[in-house]
Design a protein around this motif. Structure first.
Motif, PDB file in Angstrom:
ATOM      1  N   VAL A 212      -6.035   9.258  -8.532  1.00 47.10           N
ATOM      2  CA  VAL A 212      -5.241   8.378  -9.385  1.00 47.10           C
ATOM      3  C   VAL A 212      -6.133   7.308 -10.015  1.00 47.10           C
ATOM      4  O   VAL A 212      -5.979   6.962 -11.194  1.00 47.10           O
ATOM      5  CB  VAL A 212      -4.100   7.748  -8.574  1.00 47.10           C
ATOM      6  N   ILE A 213      -7.068   6.780  -9.234  1.00 44.55           N
ATOM      7  CA  ILE A 213      -8.001   5.785  -9.786  1.00 44.55           C
ATOM      8  C   ILE A 213      -8.817   6.395 -10.918  1.00 44.55           C
ATOM      9  O   ILE A 213      -9.102   5.730 -11.931  1.00 44.55           O
ATOM     10  CB  ILE A 213      -8.912   5.250  -8.666  1.00 44.55           C
ATOM     11  N   ALA A 214      -9.195   7.661 -10.776  1.00 43.57           N
ATOM     12  CA  ALA A 214      -9.939   8.322 -11.854  1.00 43.57           C
ATOM     13  C   ALA A 214      -9.103   8.402 -13.131  1.00 43.57           C
ATOM     14  O   ALA A 214      -9.630   8.240 -14.240  1.00 43.57           O
ATOM     15  CB  ALA A 214     -10.365   9.718 -11.399  1.00 43.57           C
ATOM     16  N   GLN A 215      -7.810   8.648 -13.006  1.00 46.56           N
ATOM     17  CA  GLN A 215      -6.947   8.675 -14.190  1.00 46.56           C
ATOM     18  C   GLN A 215      -6.798   7.281 -14.801  1.00 46.56           C
ATOM     19  O   GLN A 215      -6.733   7.146 -16.024  1.00 46.56           O
ATOM     20  CB  GLN A 215      -5.574   9.225 -13.811  1.00 46.56           C
TER      21      GLN A 215
ATOM     22  N   LEU B 152       2.709  17.512 -10.092  1.00 50.78           N
ATOM     23  CA  LEU B 152       3.829  16.588 -10.024  1.00 50.78           C
ATOM     24  C   LEU B 152       3.427  15.222 -10.562  1.00 50.78           C
ATOM     25  O   LEU B 152       2.254  14.829 -10.512  1.00 50.78           O
ATOM     26  CB  LEU B 152       4.303  16.449  -8.575  1.00 50.78           C
ATOM     27  N   ALA B 153       4.396  14.489 -11.077  1.00 53.18           N
ATOM     28  CA  ALA B 153       4.141  13.136 -11.572  1.00 53.18           C
ATOM     29  C   ALA B 153       3.956  12.190 -10.392  1.00 53.18           C
ATOM     30  O   ALA B 153       4.686  12.262  -9.393  1.00 53.18           O
ATOM     31  CB  ALA B 153       5.294  12.669 -12.454  1.00 53.18           C
ATOM     32  N   TYR B 154       2.974  11.330 -10.496  1.00 54.13           N
ATOM     33  CA  TYR B 154       2.710  10.363  -9.428  1.00 54.13           C
ATOM     34  C   TYR B 154       3.666   9.176  -9.571  1.00 54.13           C
ATOM     35  O   TYR B 154       3.990   8.744 -10.687  1.00 54.13           O
ATOM     36  CB  TYR B 154       1.265   9.877  -9.497  1.00 54.13           C
ATOM     37  N   ASP B 155       4.116   8.661  -8.452  1.00 55.40           N
ATOM     38  CA  ASP B 155       5.041   7.530  -8.455  1.00 55.40           C
ATOM     39  C   ASP B 155       4.298   6.276  -8.901  1.00 55.40           C
ATOM     40  O   ASP B 155       3.448   5.749  -8.176  1.00 55.40           O
ATOM     41  CB  ASP B 155       5.621   7.335  -7.050  1.00 55.40           C
ATOM     42  N   ARG B 156       4.608   5.788 -10.081  1.00 54.61           N
ATOM     43  CA  ARG B 156       3.882   4.644 -10.640  1.00 54.61           C
ATOM     44  C   ARG B 156       4.162   3.351  -9.887  1.00 54.61           C
ATOM     45  O   ARG B 156       3.364   2.418  -9.955  1.00 54.61           O
ATOM     46  CB  ARG B 156       4.234   4.467 -12.122  1.00 54.61           C
ATOM     47  N   THR B 157       5.285   3.274  -9.204  1.00 52.88           N
ATOM     48  CA  THR B 157       5.575   2.055  -8.448  1.00 52.88           C
ATOM     49  C   THR B 157       4.610   1.862  -7.283  1.00 52.88           C
ATOM     50  O   THR B 157       4.504   0.756  -6.751  1.00 52.88           O
ATOM     51  CB  THR B 157       7.015   2.086  -7.919  1.00 52.88           C
TER      52      THR B 157
ATOM     53  N   VAL C  96      -0.526  11.899 -12.895  1.00 56.54           N
ATOM     54  CA  VAL C  96      -0.109  13.046 -12.102  1.00 56.54           C
ATOM     55  C   VAL C  96      -0.697  12.961 -10.706  1.00 56.54           C
ATOM     56  O   VAL C  96      -1.717  12.299 -10.460  1.00 56.54           O
ATOM     57  CB  VAL C  96      -0.526  14.367 -12.773  1.00 56.54           C
ATOM     58  N   ASP C  97      -0.033  13.645  -9.784  1.00 57.53           N
ATOM     59  CA  ASP C  97      -0.459  13.719  -8.399  1.00 57.53           C
ATOM     60  C   ASP C  97      -1.290  14.981  -8.203  1.00 57.53           C
ATOM     61  O   ASP C  97      -1.377  15.841  -9.082  1.00 57.53           O
ATOM     62  CB  ASP C  97       0.772  13.711  -7.484  1.00 57.53           C
ATOM     63  N   ASP C  98      -1.887  15.116  -7.009  1.00 60.03           N
ATOM     64  CA  ASP C  98      -2.661  16.317  -6.715  1.00 60.03           C
ATOM     65  C   ASP C  98      -1.794  17.432  -6.142  1.00 60.03           C
ATOM     66  O   ASP C  98      -2.289  18.511  -5.837  1.00 60.03           O
ATOM     67  CB  ASP C  98      -3.796  16.002  -5.745  1.00 60.03           C
ATOM     68  N   ARG C  99      -0.505  17.184  -5.988  1.00 55.26           N
ATOM     69  CA  ARG C  99       0.419  18.201  -5.521  1.00 55.26           C
ATOM     70  C   ARG C  99       1.007  18.969  -6.709  1.00 55.26           C
ATOM     71  O   ARG C  99       1.021  18.470  -7.834  1.00 55.26           O
ATOM     72  CB  ARG C  99       1.540  17.576  -4.700  1.00 55.26           C
ATOM     73  N   LEU C 100       1.500  20.161  -6.431  1.00 60.33           N
ATOM     74  CA  LEU C 100       2.055  21.020  -7.470  1.00 60.33           C
ATOM     75  C   LEU C 100       3.514  21.299  -7.169  1.00 60.33           C
ATOM     76  O   LEU C 100       3.948  21.293  -6.008  1.00 60.33           O
ATOM     77  CB  LEU C 100       1.277  22.342  -7.547  1.00 60.33           C
ATOM     78  N   ASP C 101       4.267  21.562  -8.223  1.00 56.80           N
ATOM     79  CA  ASP C 101       5.660  21.921  -8.038  1.00 56.80           C
ATOM     80  C   ASP C 101       5.785  23.427  -7.833  1.00 56.80           C
ATOM     81  O   ASP C 101       4.791  24.145  -7.658  1.00 56.80           O
ATOM     82  CB  ASP C 101       6.494  21.446  -9.222  1.00 56.80           C
ATOM     83  N   GLU C 102       7.000  23.928  -7.866  1.00 59.41           N
ATOM     84  CA  GLU C 102       7.222  25.344  -7.615  1.00 59.41           C
ATOM     85  C   GLU C 102       6.610  26.233  -8.691  1.00 59.41           C
ATOM     86  O   GLU C 102       6.264  27.389  -8.428  1.00 59.41           O
ATOM     87  CB  GLU C 102       8.727  25.610  -7.520  1.00 59.41           C
ATOM     88  N   ASP C 103       6.466  25.711  -9.895  1.00 53.96           N
ATOM     89  CA  ASP C 103       5.890  26.486 -10.991  1.00 53.96           C
ATOM     90  C   ASP C 103       4.385  26.340 -11.086  1.00 53.96           C
ATOM     91  O   ASP C 103       3.767  26.882 -12.016  1.00 53.96           O
ATOM     92  CB  ASP C 103       6.528  26.071 -12.315  1.00 53.96           C
ATOM     93  N   GLY C 104       3.780  25.568 -10.184  1.00 51.60           N
ATOM     94  CA  GLY C 104       2.339  25.378 -10.217  1.00 51.60           C
ATOM     95  C   GLY C 104       1.877  24.240 -11.100  1.00 51.60           C
ATOM     96  O   GLY C 104       0.669  24.053 -11.276  1.00 51.60           O
ATOM     97  N   ALA C 105       2.793  23.475 -11.660  1.00 51.91           N
ATOM     98  CA  ALA C 105       2.434  22.326 -12.502  1.00 51.91           C
ATOM     99  C   ALA C 105       2.275  21.087 -11.624  1.00 51.91           C
ATOM    100  O   ALA C 105       2.978  20.926 -10.623  1.00 51.91           O
ATOM    101  CB  ALA C 105       3.504  22.095 -13.564  1.00 51.91           C
TER     102      ALA C 105
END
Length: 727
Positions: A366-369, A523-528, A512-521
């Motif tokens: 996340v810091i890299a982003q 996941l959005a990282y929680d900005r809070t 984005v997070d380093d985790r993937l959803d069911e479609d392999g995309a």
């Protein structure tokens, strides 16, 4: 802020009361701004040399017109520059026409100059109200801008008896800067009117924050000016009056009082279901049990989601603080003592955090982003002041972020850095900062060369920008406000709550997070979860993952307690797996071990003509179990490599020497003989005891073993009773 009439403390019109202007005049000092204010002509003439007056000269070299901010141009020069196509050398080459400009000062009060305003044409009440509000703004350190006051006076309705009679739409019709000045003056006038009439702004069930005079929050010294405090959700009349009395006497800040009222509302909903909730003299511990149970299950009223455990515990803490104060102040003498919070029984258990959770640390991906979108930080506003452009302020905010990310300091420790905060010790850069939380100033932190280069570059850029005398000692000068002069350093809350928050929530397109959803995309990282304090946790986690010793990390974090430091990071799953990998695999060659290993890696010992065997490090492991087995022949005399004892095979440990309660001792000399110590193993019954699982019985205690260890393994130790092998 919209000007609304007071709820019940102020009447609609005060123009018919002649005592009101004289009451205000009695509270004005006679020597207020003696060099600028003429009470006879009711004319104010600004002095450019007064730092409390915001009057400067136009940035065009040949123009002498006064302006409101340093480094800006007057309206006539702005128009001329636009008509000429905004040339780069306009400030040095343009020659304005003095006849087309308004003079800075005028002797005629009916036509004041640029840096003047006149109160001769308003009613005595309006004049005293304006002077009273401006005086209190002076006491608060807010600079006076004559152009804005003149704009307010010019727009006042003819025959206005008091500023309190203004319609709510008048403020919105003014420019933003002038409207802010009017709202600030009205705030002081309304408070004075409450005092004049002897009304109590805390008498009702809804308190207006602008009138009660409570501070806005923790660490905020200014009084709150927005919002209300509503006590009506507290159903029981006796409890509502108790909370109101707590607010009057204890006078907490507005944020804490709101939390206390909300906690009382939760307790009120629980008491409403009890048989004696409206009768405080009949309450008991069972009622308090019901109240605490309600705190455990309460949900957010906005969406019905569960509160976090920490928030529920905070609400219960506010409730307990309120009850303890009311009990000690004698406000609950009519309530039985059983109706009290007992920490032993009335508590909310903390939810255990997952072991592999990295806590509040911002992940490195996340810091890299964030670094990739660093150019957007600070671009959410076009604010410029004191000759600094919006790009200059954005550059300062970007440096603050980079230093905050690399050093792991608290936000307030970064924003309060001084210009000489960097020094070199033995050629290596060191950051000097102040630990405000623990009042330890002049702390030193080793930093990287890249961070030091960033600070040195910003210091050079800061020297090239227009100097601000009141901010000269700070590395990150205060940007100030539109109605306040620039003084001091950048405020941590201003950077964290406005600049940084807008960057995270509004300007960065994707996170984005380093985790993937069911479609392999991804996941959005929680900005809070991205907060400036998270960089401090990330700093600790980064050093812990690199193998930094906890005591060294405690010094880097500037903590006094090691327990506090260990709460800033977690042992990751990969670090937990390393000792397991070493124990299930054969050790690697050599004695080198990684810096971040929690358990030293096994070391390989090797001697000429003897097999190799792994031995744990002596610094962290106990002596090997079992009797040492040595080679049948003595090592060569020229061999210099030591041959340590080796552990017996696992299937031979059942035939060891008799157990002893004393720890196994090493080989040691005893008057020309050697003694072998035994291990604590179960005795073997019905069969002779053998040493090391071999077919040879244990040697007699009167003599040394057949193959004593080499001289290199013999270490003299303190004499103590030894345990001999038994037959």
């Amino acid at each position: 802020m919209t000007v609304t009439p007071l709820r019940s403390a102020v009447v609609a019109s005060v123009s018919v009361e002649p005592e009101w202007p004289s009451w205000l005049a009695a509270r004005l000092p006679s020597g207020w701004r003696a060099d600028e204010w003429d009470p006879i002509q009711a004319l104010f003439t600004a002095d450019p040399g007064n730092p409390a007056t915001s009057v400067f000269v136009c940035s065009v070299a040949s123009c002498t017109t006064h302006v409101a901010s340093n480094g800006s141009r007057c309206d006539a020069c702005k128009k001329a520059r636009y008509l000429l196509g905004n040339p780069a050398d306009f400030d040095t080459t343009h020659t304005p026409d003095p006849s087309r400009r308004r003079p800075n000062a005028s002797l005629n009060a009916a036509m004041p100059g640029v840096s003047q305003f006149s109160l001769a044409g308003v009613s005595p009440a309006v004049r005293q109200e304006l002077l009273y509000g401006l005086q209190l703004r002076d006491d608060a350190g807010i600079s006076l801008v004559p152009q804005r006051v003149r704009r307010i006076v010019a727009g006042l309705p003819t025959g206005l008896g008091s500023l309190l009679d203004l319609d709510a739409s008048f403020s919105s019709s003014l420019p933003a800067a002038a409207s802010g000045v009017l709202n600030g003056v009205l705030l002081h006038v309304r408070r004075a009117r409450v005092e004049f009439e002897g009304a109590d702004p805390t008498s009702g069930d809804v308190w207006e924050c602008a009138l009660i005079g409570l501070t806005a929050g923790r660490g905020r010294r200014y009084a709150a000016v927005h919002g209300d405090i509503d006590f009506r959700p507290v159903r029981q009349r006796w409890l509502r009056e108790l909370v109101k009395e707590y607010g009057r006497t204890a006078r907490p800040n507005v944020m804490d009082l709101r939390q206390t009222v909300y906690a009382a509302a939760i307790a009120s909903s629980a008491l409403a279901c009890r048989p004696h909730g409206d009768e405080p003299e009949r309450l008991a511990m069972a009622d308090m049990n019901a109240v605490v149970d309600m705190f455990r299950i309460t949900k957010r009223p906005e969406d019905g989601h569960d509160y976090s455990t920490s928030h529920r515990r905070a609400l219960l803490r506010h409730w307990r603080t309120f009850l303890e104060y009311a009990r000690q102040a004698g406000m609950m003498d009519h309530v039985p003592g059983g109706f009290a919070v007992n920490p032993r029984f009335h508590s909310i258990a903390a939810v255990e955090v997952t072991e592999d959770d990295l806590g509040r640390a911002i992940p490195e991906h996340v810091i890299a982003q964030l670094d990739a979108h660093l150019d957007l930080l600070g671009t959410s506003t076009g604010y410029a002041s004191g000759g600094w452009s919006a790009a200059d302020f954005a550059r300062m905010y970007q440096v603050v972020y980079a230093v905050l990310r690399d050093t792991g300091r608290r936000p307030g420790e970064i924003t309060s850095l001084r210009r000489d905060c960097l020094e070199r010790v033995d050629g290596k850069p060191t950051l000097i900062y102040d630990n405000h939380k623990r009042r330890r100033h002049g702390r030193r932190l080793p930093i990287s060369e890249s961070t030091a280069h960033l600070i040195e570059t910003w210091q050079k850029e800061l020297d090239a920008l227009p100097a601000v005398p009141a901010c000269a000692q700070w590395l990150f000068p205060s940007p100030g406000q539109r109605n306040r002069p620039r003084r001091g350093h950048l405020n941590a809350s201003q950077f964290c709550n406005r600049i940084f928050r807008n960057w995270i929530d509004e300007l960065i397109p994707d996170l984005v997070d380093d985790r993937l959803d069911e479609d392999g995309a991804p996941l959005a990282y929680d900005r809070t979860q991205v907060v400036p304090y998270g960089f401090r946790h990330a700093y600790a986690q980064r050093y812990a993952d690199a193998g930094t010793r906890p005591d060294v990390l405690r010094e880097l974090m500037d903590h006094r307690s090691l327990d506090v430091t260990m709460g800033y990071y977690k042992v990751s799953l990969s670090r937990k797996q390393r000792p397991c990998e070493r124990s299930r695999h054969s050790p690697s060659t050599g004695t080198e071990q990684t810096a971040d290993s929690e358990i030293p890696s096994p070391t390989k010992w090797k001697a000429s003509g003897s097999p190799t065997a792994a031995a744990p490090s002596r610094a962290t492991s106990r002596p090997a179990a079992g009797i040492a087995a040595f080679a049948s022949s003595a090592p060569d005399a020229t061999s210099t490599a030591p041959i340590p004892p080796t552990s017996p095979p696992w299937n031979s440990r059942s035939r060891t020497c008799a157990p002893t309660r004393k720890p196994p001792s090493r080989w040691r000399p005893q008057t020309g003989s050697y003694v072998i110590s035994t291990t604590r193993s179960a005795p073997t019954r019905g069969r002779p005891t053998r040493c090391g699982g071999s077919s040879t019985p244990c040697p007699p205690s009167s003599g040394p073993p057949s193959n004593p260890p080499p001289a290199s393994c013999v270490r003299p130790v303190r004499q103590r009773p030894s345990s001999l092998c038994r037959r």
